[in-house]
Scaffold this motif. Structure first.
Motif, PDB file in Angstrom:
ATOM      1  N   MET A 129      10.522   2.086   5.886  1.00 32.14           N
ATOM      2  CA  MET A 129       9.517   1.308   5.165  1.00 32.14           C
ATOM      3  C   MET A 129       8.834   2.161   4.100  1.00 32.14           C
ATOM      4  O   MET A 129       8.590   1.704   2.976  1.00 32.14           O
ATOM      5  N   TRP A 130       8.504   3.400   4.445  1.00 33.27           N
ATOM      6  CA  TRP A 130       7.828   4.296   3.508  1.00 33.27           C
ATOM      7  C   TRP A 130       8.720   4.563   2.299  1.00 33.27           C
ATOM      8  O   TRP A 130       8.279   4.498   1.147  1.00 33.27           O
ATOM      9  N   ILE A 131       9.981   4.867   2.536  1.00 32.47           N
ATOM     10  CA  ILE A 131      10.896   5.163   1.433  1.00 32.47           C
ATOM     11  C   ILE A 131      11.109   3.929   0.557  1.00 32.47           C
ATOM     12  O   ILE A 131      11.091   4.008  -0.678  1.00 32.47           O
ATOM     13  N   ILE A 132      11.296   2.778   1.189  1.00 32.07           N
ATOM     14  CA  ILE A 132      11.539   1.547   0.429  1.00 32.07           C
ATOM     15  C   ILE A 132      10.305   1.183  -0.397  1.00 32.07           C
ATOM     16  O   ILE A 132      10.403   0.887  -1.588  1.00 32.07           O
ATOM     17  N   GLY A 133       9.131   1.219   0.245  1.00 30.07           N
ATOM     18  CA  GLY A 133       7.919   0.900  -0.488  1.00 30.07           C
ATOM     19  C   GLY A 133       7.647   1.874  -1.615  1.00 30.07           C
ATOM     20  O   GLY A 133       7.359   1.479  -2.751  1.00 30.07           O
ATOM     21  N   ARG A 134       7.782   3.177  -1.335  1.00 29.74           N
ATOM     22  CA  ARG A 134       7.471   4.199  -2.335  1.00 29.74           C
ATOM     23  C   ARG A 134       8.492   4.229  -3.474  1.00 29.74           C
ATOM     24  O   ARG A 134       8.194   4.710  -4.569  1.00 29.74           O
ATOM     25  N   SER A 135       9.686   3.705  -3.244  1.00 27.09           N
ATOM     26  CA  SER A 135      10.676   3.654  -4.317  1.00 27.09           C
ATOM     27  C   SER A 135      10.150   2.877  -5.519  1.00 27.09           C
ATOM     28  O   SER A 135      10.525   3.146  -6.661  1.00 27.09           O
TER      29      SER A 135
ATOM     30  N   VAL B  23       0.821  -1.217   0.000  1.00 26.12           N
ATOM     31  CA  VAL B  23       0.000   0.000   0.000  1.00 26.12           C
ATOM     32  C   VAL B  23       0.853   1.264   0.000  1.00 26.12           C
ATOM     33  O   VAL B  23       0.365   2.350  -0.343  1.00 26.12           O
ATOM     34  N   LEU B  24       2.126   1.140   0.358  1.00 19.70           N
ATOM     35  CA  LEU B  24       3.027   2.294   0.327  1.00 19.70           C
ATOM     36  C   LEU B  24       3.583   2.562  -1.070  1.00 19.70           C
ATOM     37  O   LEU B  24       4.142   3.640  -1.322  1.00 19.70           O
ATOM     38  N   ALA B  25       3.429   1.632  -1.990  1.00 15.12           N
ATOM     39  CA  ALA B  25       4.196   1.639  -3.233  1.00 15.12           C
ATOM     40  C   ALA B  25       3.986   2.874  -4.099  1.00 15.12           C
ATOM     41  O   ALA B  25       4.930   3.327  -4.752  1.00 15.12           O
ATOM     42  N   ASP B  26       2.796   3.439  -4.126  1.00 13.62           N
ATOM     43  CA  ASP B  26       2.595   4.634  -4.948  1.00 13.62           C
ATOM     44  C   ASP B  26       1.345   5.364  -4.496  1.00 13.62           C
ATOM     45  O   ASP B  26       0.421   4.755  -3.949  1.00 13.62           O
ATOM     46  N   ASN B  27       1.308   6.665  -4.683  1.00 13.25           N
ATOM     47  CA  ASN B  27       0.113   7.464  -4.432  1.00 13.25           C
ATOM     48  C   ASN B  27       0.037   8.583  -5.451  1.00 13.25           C
ATOM     49  O   ASN B  27      -0.204   9.740  -5.124  1.00 13.25           O
ATOM     50  N   GLU B  28       0.308   8.229  -6.715  1.00 11.43           N
ATOM     51  CA  GLU B  28       0.214   9.150  -7.844  1.00 11.43           C
ATOM     52  C   GLU B  28       1.220  10.293  -7.718  1.00 11.43           C
ATOM     53  O   GLU B  28       2.359  10.030  -7.370  1.00 11.43           O
TER      54      GLU B  28
END
Length: 445
Positions: free
Chosen positions: A392-398, A237-242
């Motif tokens: 976690m946020w940085i890794i997922g959003r990467s 769920v952290l992977a992207d938010n447009e």
């Protein structure tokens, strides 16, 4: 750092919008301005974000410049994208709802592949082994036992630049090896979580180990099936938010033909700004800090600064952020895992107090927990050290940053907005002019 209050009095709203009380009541009844009860019970306060949005509209729009200017604050779309769509139920990755992927057990690796390539393969359990270059390991070793939790974002920001050294960045551009470069970067970032764990150094990946298991082990957590599912769901769920600010930074860098490492480094630099990625740190230190029995004393902090300081009530999810709700649900489920003997009663109690407090904020203040709040609650339930939620946020959003870089490269134009010049006037986020791209998706955090 002093933050501007999230709430305005009736008199302040009337003055800013230059309207009469009856008009204000009409705006509230139509849902254009959200109201909150005043602590004295006789008056109402109004969300500053809603009022400022209406004030922008009332100023009118010119054919090009003013329209683009207003888009910079959760306004109209500015870029075409086929990656992520914002919905009331959270982001949808290439037509697949993120919370459905997370709750359905889709692996983070499969979601990364979907975002980058548009191809869904639910059989990806882990990626092939890629050794972190020796020079990068040598560089990281200089920080052994020296990384504070507040510095983990800065350390992760250095990883892409270190990987780009010795011509690796140039080769990524020349060979079109973005997927392999992204995997190497993610594994290296996960290894850096070891600086927060008991070993206080880089923890290399083991063979046949996926991202979720590697991250838990690096942070010093016992790896169980329940914790693997929880970590994997969070990363999904952290992977992207447009077009979050950091994502937009990555796309700007990509439009200049920067290599993938430089683009992700630009994104991390934007993400760890005070109002975005570091909200996890503020939640750890200002909201969910000891003693947990004193959570009631922090209600006023949520009421006054919940949105600007702690990420409550995300503008794109006025009914609540489904991603945060899912993480809080998983945190509660972890605390009911009676087979996990590594969860002591003290942690179970504190996690229950935290989740009860967040539910109370929702029902009493209509304050919906944002992504950062849900993430910190889950990290605490997992027994992870402070700073792990930021990592976690940085890794997922990467994953999303890489996908947007790859998409921006196909669009073959430079993102170059214009400034509205005014002698002696301060320059802020609203002074940007028109983009050189057609509109399609919504600017988001």
């Amino acid at each position: 750092m002093t933050q501007q209050t999230d709430l305005m009095t009736r008199e302040e709203v009337l003055a800013m919008l230059d309207i009469k009380p009856a008009t204000l009541y009409a705006y509230v009844s139509r849902g254009l301005i959200r109201a909150r009860p005043h602590e004295d019970g006789r008056k109402s306060l109004y969300l500053r974000r809603d009022v400022e949005r209406l004030a922008t509209r009332k100023r009118g729009r010119a054919p090009t410049g003013a329209v683009a200017e207003s888009t910079m604050r959760f306004g109209d779309p500015v870029l075409h994208s086929a990656i992520t769509q914002i919905t009331p139920h959270g982001p949808r990755y290439r037509n697949r709802l993120a919370i459905d992927l997370a709750s359905g057990g889709a692996s983070f690796e499969s979601v990364v592949h979907l975002l980058m390539t548009g191809i869904w393969q639910d059989s990806i359990a882990e990626w092939p082994m890629q050794e972190t270059p020796t020079d990068v390991l040598r560089f990281l070793s200089t920080y052994d036992a020296q990384v504070a939790s507040a510095d983990i974002g800065n350390l992760l920001g250095m990883v892409p630049f270190a990987l780009a050294m010795h011509g690796r960045g140039a080769r990524e551009l020349a060979d079109g090896a973005a997927v392999q470069a992204a995997r190497a970067m993610l594994h290296c970032m996960v290894g850096c979580v070891g600086f927060l764990g008991p070993q206080q150094r880089f923890v290399a990946r083991e063979r046949n180990e996926n991202i979720a298991a590697h991250l838990l082990r690096a942070a010093g957590s016992v790896v169980t099936n329940a914790r693997l599912r929880a970590m994997n769901a969070a990363l999904v769920v952290l992977a992207d938010n447009e077009l979050a600010p950091a994502t937009f930074s990555a796309r700007v860098a990509a439009s200049t033909n920067a290599d993938l490492f430089g683009c992700v480094a630009a994104a991390i630099g934007s993400h760890i700004g005070f109002t975005t990625g570091t909200s996890t740190e503020k939640i750890e230190t200002l909201l969910f800090c000891e003693p947990y029995d004193a959570l009631d004393t922090r209600i006023d902090r949520v009421r006054e600064y919940g949105a600007s300081l702690l990420g409550f009530n995300h503008p794109l999810y006025p009914g609540g952020d489904a991603r945060a709700d899912l993480m809080m649900q998983i945190a509660g489920e972890l605390m009911r895992e009676t087979d996990d003997v590594t969860i002591d009663e003290h942690r179970r109690r504190n996690t229950r107090l935290t989740l009860d407090f967040l539910e109370r904020m929702r029902t009493e203040l209509n304050a919906h927990a944002g992504l950062a709040t849900g993430l910190v609650a889950l990290a605490r339930a997992l027994g992870l050290p402070d700073g792990a939620s930021t990592a976690m946020w940085i890794i997922g959003r990467s994953a999303g940053w890489v996908a947007h870089v790859m998409e921006q490269r196909t669009q073959a134009f430079m993102l170059r907005p214009r400034a509205k010049y005014g002698f002696g006037a301060p320059v802020d986020a609203e002074t940007f002019g028109a983009f050189e791209a057609p509109a399609s998706s919504l600017a988001a955090r």
